[in-house]
Motif scaffolding. Structure first.
Motif, PDB file in Angstrom:
ATOM      1  N   THR A  83       6.365  92.175  37.939  1.00  0.00           N
ATOM      2  CA  THR A  83       6.582  90.717  38.000  1.00  0.00           C
ATOM      3  C   THR A  83       5.473  89.927  37.322  1.00  0.00           C
ATOM      4  OG1 THR A  83       5.448  90.579  40.138  1.00  0.00           O
ATOM      5  CG2 THR A  83       7.834  90.953  40.181  1.00  0.00           C
ATOM      6  N   ASN A  84       4.646  90.574  36.517  1.00  0.00           N
ATOM      7  CA  ASN A  84       3.484  89.897  35.927  1.00  0.00           C
ATOM      8  C   ASN A  84       3.862  88.696  35.069  1.00  0.00           C
ATOM      9  OD1 ASN A  84       1.611  91.663  37.098  1.00  0.00           O
ATOM     10  ND2 ASN A  84       1.891  93.170  35.457  1.00  0.00           N
ATOM     11  N   ASN A  85       5.012  88.753  34.390  1.00  0.00           N
ATOM     12  CA  ASN A  85       5.383  87.709  33.434  1.00  0.00           C
ATOM     13  C   ASN A  85       5.984  86.462  34.079  1.00  0.00           C
ATOM     14  OD1 ASN A  85       4.554  89.351  31.282  1.00  0.00           O
ATOM     15  ND2 ASN A  85       6.585  90.309  31.117  1.00  0.00           N
ATOM     16  N   TYR A  86       6.398  86.561  35.316  1.00  0.00           N
ATOM     17  CA  TYR A  86       7.041  85.393  35.933  1.00  0.00           C
ATOM     18  C   TYR A  86       6.576  85.170  37.377  1.00  0.00           C
ATOM     19  CZ  TYR A  86      10.169  89.177  37.526  1.00  0.00           C
ATOM     20  OH  TYR A  86      10.683  90.348  38.043  1.00  0.00           O
ATOM     21  N   ARG A  87       5.342  85.515  37.656  1.00  0.00           N
ATOM     22  CA  ARG A  87       4.845  85.372  39.025  1.00  0.00           C
ATOM     23  C   ARG A  87       4.721  83.915  39.463  1.00  0.00           C
ATOM     24  NH1 ARG A  87       0.382  89.983  40.654  1.00  0.00           N
ATOM     25  NH2 ARG A  87       1.727  91.779  40.231  1.00  0.00           N
ATOM     26  N   LEU A  88       4.319  83.029  38.549  1.00  0.00           N
ATOM     27  CA  LEU A  88       4.183  81.615  38.915  1.00  0.00           C
ATOM     28  C   LEU A  88       5.537  81.018  39.277  1.00  0.00           C
ATOM     29  CD1 LEU A  88       2.234  79.282  39.251  1.00  0.00           C
ATOM     30  CD2 LEU A  88       2.608  78.690  36.846  1.00  0.00           C
TER      31      LEU A  88
END
Length: 310
Positions: free
Chosen positions: A19-24
């Motif tokens: 989920t690194n690319n859409y954690r925010l």
């Protein structure tokens, strides 16, 4: 000879690795969703507490149901939100055992409360003349204590048995701690027999909860088909409960089956959803269903909205 005690002090939760690319974005939606859960459940609890007309067994049990929803989601969402903001998803050994206890006790407390609610509806519809004498304040207090203390005692034993294990691994393939997953991290020579026995005894106890609830509804349906008045009462008070029961059982069944027999080849996001669907669906659906279906609560909500508009 090493003592039969865990040397692991921290666990790594690896469920968020993809989920690194859409954690925010995930953090934003999760925070909003958690706020919705808090708003819906706290609103229903306050409506029931403040309205003396709702100080009846059915509504008090519903209040207990919503309190349990807050208890369970608070054991998951704050930690999950924090993990979304950090690069490494770590949790202490003690914190992991505590979260495992909260997750299990929340789920089984839900099932216990649903069983007690089914018993309450059975008395109200199948034995209306005896309802008030049987469902006294003392009996209601005993049933609420049963629905909370039973899972607390059972899972205290489960977690205590887990705490004595010597663990040789520290990575949990989930986004939160689960007792069974911790047991699977035990060293090869660790004695997990008592953990397995306790787990299966727990499953049997709550299978009997489910059987009791199904048996109760068989009698309810049999009684309600006899008269139009009973059918109306069933639709108003039993359908929300039956919906909650079905949603809960399906969510827990899929999670249990996946945890025991599931493949690791399916996408991580789907694994995460299966793991937390009982935390996502029930705490939102339950207050919505009961809020719209139960006449007293619906009228109270509509009355508050009308007063605000004026």
């Amino acid at each position: 000879m090493m003592d039969n005690v865990s040397v692991v002090k921290m666990f790594i939760l690896s469920g968020l690795n993809e989920t690194n690319n859409y954690r925010l974005t995930l953090f934003t939606f999760t925070l909003l969703y958690y706020c919705v859960i808090l708003f819906l459940n706290i609103s229903l609890i306050m409506i029931i507490i403040l309205d003396e007309n709702m100080h009846e067994p059915m509504y008090i049990l519903l209040c207990s149901f919503c309190i349990n929803g807050l208890y369970g989601t608070t054991g998951f969402f704050p930690k999950f939100l924090l993990d979304l903001l950090t690069s490494s998803q770590q949790i202490s050994y003690e914190g992991c055992l505590l979260q495992a206890f909260v997750m299990y006790s929340f789920a089984c407390c839900d099932l216990s409360i649903l069983a007690v609610m089914a018993y309450d509806r059975y008395l109200a519809i199948c034995r209306p003349l005896h309802y008030h004498s049987v469902m006294s304040k003392r009996r209601l207090s005993q049933l609420i204590c049963f629905s909370w203390l039973t899972p607390f005692c059972i899972f205290s034993v489960n977690v205590l048995l887990t705490s004595r294990l010597k663990l040789c691994h520290f990575k949990i393939q989930r986004i939160f701690c689960v007792n069974w997953m911790i047991v699977k991290l035990a060293c090869f020579d660790a004695d997990t027999l008592s953990n397995n026995i306790a787990a299966y005894i727990t499953i049997v106890i709550y299978v009997f909860h489910g059987i009791f609830t199904i048996w109760t509804y068989m009698h309810l349906v049999k009684t309600c088909v006899r008269s139009k008045e009973d059918r109306v009462k069933f639709m108003q008070t039993c359908v929300p409960h039956l919906t909650s029961l079905v949603i809960f059982i399906l969510a827990m069944f899929f999670d249990l089956m996946y945890m025991r027999f599931g493949s690791r080849d399916i996408p991580q996001s789907l694994q995460n959803f299966i793991a937390i669907e009982f935390l996502l669906i029930s705490p939102v659906i339950n207050p919505l269903i009961y809020g719209f279906k139960l006449t007293k609560i619906r009228n109270r909500i509509l009355g508050l909205v009308y007063i605000k508009r004026k």
